[in-house]
Design a protein around this motif. Sequence first.
Motif, PDB file in Angstrom:
ATOM      1  N   GLY A 111     -19.421 -23.964 -18.378  1.00 60.74           N
ATOM      2  CA  GLY A 111     -19.572 -25.407 -18.572  1.00 60.74           C
ATOM      3  C   GLY A 111     -18.441 -26.164 -17.915  1.00 60.74           C
ATOM      4  O   GLY A 111     -18.664 -27.184 -17.253  1.00 60.74           O
ATOM      5  N   VAL A 158     -19.028 -26.007 -14.109  1.00 62.69           N
ATOM      6  CA  VAL A 158     -20.128 -26.861 -13.637  1.00 62.69           C
ATOM      7  C   VAL A 158     -19.745 -28.333 -13.763  1.00 62.69           C
ATOM      8  O   VAL A 158     -19.998 -29.142 -12.859  1.00 62.69           O
ATOM      9  CB  VAL A 158     -21.422 -26.558 -14.411  1.00 62.69           C
ATOM     10  N   LEU A 218     -26.083 -36.571 -10.651  1.00 57.67           N
ATOM     11  CA  LEU A 218     -24.858 -35.780 -10.785  1.00 57.67           C
ATOM     12  C   LEU A 218     -24.085 -36.191 -12.039  1.00 57.67           C
ATOM     13  O   LEU A 218     -23.530 -35.346 -12.748  1.00 57.67           O
ATOM     14  CB  LEU A 218     -23.977 -35.956  -9.546  1.00 57.67           C
ATOM     15  N   LEU A 247     -25.356 -37.400 -14.813  1.00 54.77           N
ATOM     16  CA  LEU A 247     -26.039 -36.850 -15.990  1.00 54.77           C
ATOM     17  C   LEU A 247     -25.852 -35.339 -16.067  1.00 54.77           C
ATOM     18  O   LEU A 247     -25.687 -34.763 -17.146  1.00 54.77           O
ATOM     19  CB  LEU A 247     -27.521 -37.205 -15.941  1.00 54.77           C
ATOM     20  N   LEU A 248     -25.851 -34.715 -14.884  1.00 54.85           N
ATOM     21  CA  LEU A 248     -25.644 -33.262 -14.838  1.00 54.85           C
ATOM     22  C   LEU A 248     -24.276 -32.901 -15.407  1.00 54.85           C
ATOM     23  O   LEU A 248     -24.138 -31.991 -16.235  1.00 54.85           O
ATOM     24  CB  LEU A 248     -25.756 -32.803 -13.390  1.00 54.85           C
ATOM     25  N   GLY A 254     -24.278 -33.307 -19.041  1.00 52.64           N
ATOM     26  CA  GLY A 254     -24.989 -32.182 -19.644  1.00 52.64           C
ATOM     27  C   GLY A 254     -24.092 -30.969 -19.764  1.00 52.64           C
ATOM     28  O   GLY A 254     -24.069 -30.293 -20.802  1.00 52.64           O
ATOM     29  N   ALA A 255     -23.343 -30.690 -18.693  1.00 59.92           N
ATOM     30  CA  ALA A 255     -22.436 -29.532 -18.720  1.00 59.92           C
ATOM     31  C   ALA A 255     -21.378 -29.731 -19.803  1.00 59.92           C
ATOM     32  O   ALA A 255     -21.035 -28.790 -20.525  1.00 59.92           O
ATOM     33  CB  ALA A 255     -21.803 -29.350 -17.353  1.00 59.92           C
ATOM     34  N   LEU A 294     -21.722 -31.462 -22.515  1.00 65.70           N
ATOM     35  CA  LEU A 294     -22.403 -31.265 -23.804  1.00 65.70           C
ATOM     36  C   LEU A 294     -22.543 -29.785 -24.126  1.00 65.70           C
ATOM     37  O   LEU A 294     -22.271 -29.354 -25.257  1.00 65.70           O
ATOM     38  CB  LEU A 294     -23.796 -31.895 -23.751  1.00 65.70           C
ATOM     39  N   ALA A 295     -22.956 -29.000 -23.129  1.00 64.97           N
ATOM     40  CA  ALA A 295     -23.136 -27.567 -23.349  1.00 64.97           C
ATOM     41  C   ALA A 295     -21.807 -26.924 -23.705  1.00 64.97           C
ATOM     42  O   ALA A 295     -21.722 -26.055 -24.585  1.00 64.97           O
ATOM     43  CB  ALA A 295     -23.733 -26.926 -22.107  1.00 64.97           C
TER      44      ALA A 295
END
Lengths: 204, 557, 70
Positions: C15, C18, C44, C46-47, C50-51, C53-54
């Motif tokens: 994570g 990324v 990018l 949002l990506l 997301g990373a 968040l993960a």
Amino acid sequence: MSVASLARGAHGELDQLYIETRELRLQGFLLFLVSDCVLFSSFIFAYLYLRNSGQGWPPPGIQRLDVAFAAWNSVVLFGSGATMHYALENFKHGKWMAYMWFLLATIVLGAGFLGGQAYEYNHLIYAEHVTWWGSGIFGASFFTLTGMHGMHVFFGVCYLTVLVLQSSAGVYTRGKYFGITAGTLYWHFVDVIWVVLFSIFYLL
Amino acid sequence: MAVAAVHAGGIADHIHPEPQGFVRRYVFSLDHKIIGIQYIITAFVFFMLAGLLAEAIRTQLLNPGGGFVANGTYNEIYSIHGSTMVWLVTIPLLTGGFGNLVFPIMIGARDVAFPWLNMLSFWIFPVSGLMLFSSFLLGAPTAGWMEYPPVSLQGAAGTSMWCAAIFLVGVSSTMTGINFVVTILKMRAPGMTFTRMPLFVWGQFATAPLLMIATTALAAALAALFIERQFGVPFFDPAKGGSPVMWQHMFWFYSHPAVYIMILPAFGIISEVLPTFARKPIFGYKLIAFSSMSIALLGFMVWAHHMFTSGLAPFLQLPFMILTYVIGVPTGIKIFSWTATLFRGKIHYTTAMLFAIGFIALFTIGGITGIFLAAIPFDLHVHGTYFIVAHLHYVLVGGSLMGIFAGMYYWFPKMSGRLLNETLGKLHFWLFFIGFNLTFLPMHWLGMEGMPREVATYDPQFTFWNRFESFASYLMTFAILIFFFNAIWSIRNGKRAGANPWGARTLEWQIPSPPNYYNFKHVPTVYGLPYDFSTPLPYKGLDEELTDSPPVPAGAH
Amino acid sequence: MNAATIERLGAVIAGIVVAVVAFYALYKDWRAEGTENQVFKLMLLLLGLGAVLALLAGLNVVGFAPPKGA
């Protein structure tokens, strides 16, 4: 003026026409993604509506989803988004081998995500006896949304594989590569949808 | 970059040879005009079938006890009647039909952005129509065109067929929407700025995003209903924890914008017909254009006004009521602008103009009853009665269908090169207008007195008005038969139209009827609005020869 | 170390990688113009989120601890 008929024009004219029609295809593709986004939004609305219909969540008799594995699997998918981004960047700068390797890495990571999802489904169905049709609104919303997303990932992997084959056959040149741009857009879209699905199913 | 290229005539000024052979020219054609005509013909075939179903409904209602068809069959008939009229007649006619036929010419384009996609959209449409009608073989859906669960979950196998058919026609609409948005954004002729576009194009431009976005939401609802029916996956079944009200949300989130999909292009048609036959510039061009856009936007925020009786939380009811009132404002702006356009105009009472004026009258009635229905207390009283039937037919027949007929009489010469017969046309108009009002006006008070809709029998106290309506509806059908006769007869025997029989000023009338394969010999440059009668036409370069020669096919050197 | 811990560890490390890559790509692309690049920038962003968040889920900061393996 049909894009198809323009592509059949004489060679000298092709690149000029490509530049002109590229903008049309780009906008058309973006609008397709918008309408696809609405499709997901509707199902997400359905999920949130059912989730808040007053039985508590998860519904009685169902365990919470396993966050640890999903977090790992999500990172695999997000990583594939990053590699796809660099595949396109490298293609733009003419670094052919780097492009190919990043594209292949994207395919492997995407397939890995699908494998992870298959593992998770398998675990849910056989270990926890949660099924699409037999587990009430939980099964309905979870399997429909993640399954729909999984189908998108699957189609994306297929499309990227076609891109590999096309690229090896020399379909794309440095001035003419809309197929790769569309593939990148689609793949990013699939990733971003997963950001939302991951948040609302595992974290919420 | 590409925009500049398009505006400099880059895309537009290559002419490719017309494909030869019947199949490629008239069946799997890529030409927007042919596709538009295909849409119109197919939709009118479905219109006839759905009209027959409507007459079956009225014949059943001649007697309080029914008796024309079995009560279950009656449910199937009105469900298919509604579904067909909405999805297979009105929406395809106004978007795929008239949209394809004229709007690319109006913006000075040679075709839509994605002709192949356009062809695909069309060919999905008759297939889905056949699927919808074949659901009669499996036991057609019985819950009306809205197919509310749980009734639709218990319906016969044909209900799943219905889902699939409407899903497919939705895919077709979505593709049309994408195609139209890109075409209008990217393929306008040089000088054709947004504030110089004809109002019909504005109508399409407001409609196309609705087609693209709202229809996809419906697709999700249909997919959910389909998988629930076929695989028992619970979304809507309350016994398994699902929610039938959720269907109503998902359905009306599409279907309220769908109401605007069915009326905004008709507004566009009226805005073309009125200035042409009043020989006056349209009043409030920008107001009409922007009110279309605001109706499209507000249309997404009012869906729950269809659900006041479904147990919606009171704090949600009030905003939906207010927003529904708000949407009356841009609609009112249009009505006043059209009336002002007619004011002191030199009005030519052609059939198209009669239909346009009839549209204003009837749509105003439909719109005002809509304002009634937005009021929660009134809606609670008349929900599910014939008042609703009266309201929706005033909007969809008195509005959309009158607009469609106005468009048919107006653009038929452009399609076929011949005029429709005006005498038959006026007969058609008057019989239809009178028959329509006699059929649907009494439904208002029947509904106020409590006659429920979608029921095969009724209380004997309503017998007189129901018989009255049924006989009036036969008059309406007769009028439509006159129209069909007129259309078929005029294709061969009508008066030759010439390029511009109405003295209209939009671009499609500046080229021959029917137009050549690639519309324009030379793409014109646009200098102004098309509505300023008494000034010279604001187009330049229509008659010039192409400056750059057509591309030489590869290998021809 | 059980399976869940390894998964969490993987999620945290990958994570971070990324997220850094996504935000770096966003930074590099910040001035890029054209329709698709605007979309790429949004994607990018949002990506990267997301990373993150993960990663936070891996650290057990967001989301609920699953009953097994904890």
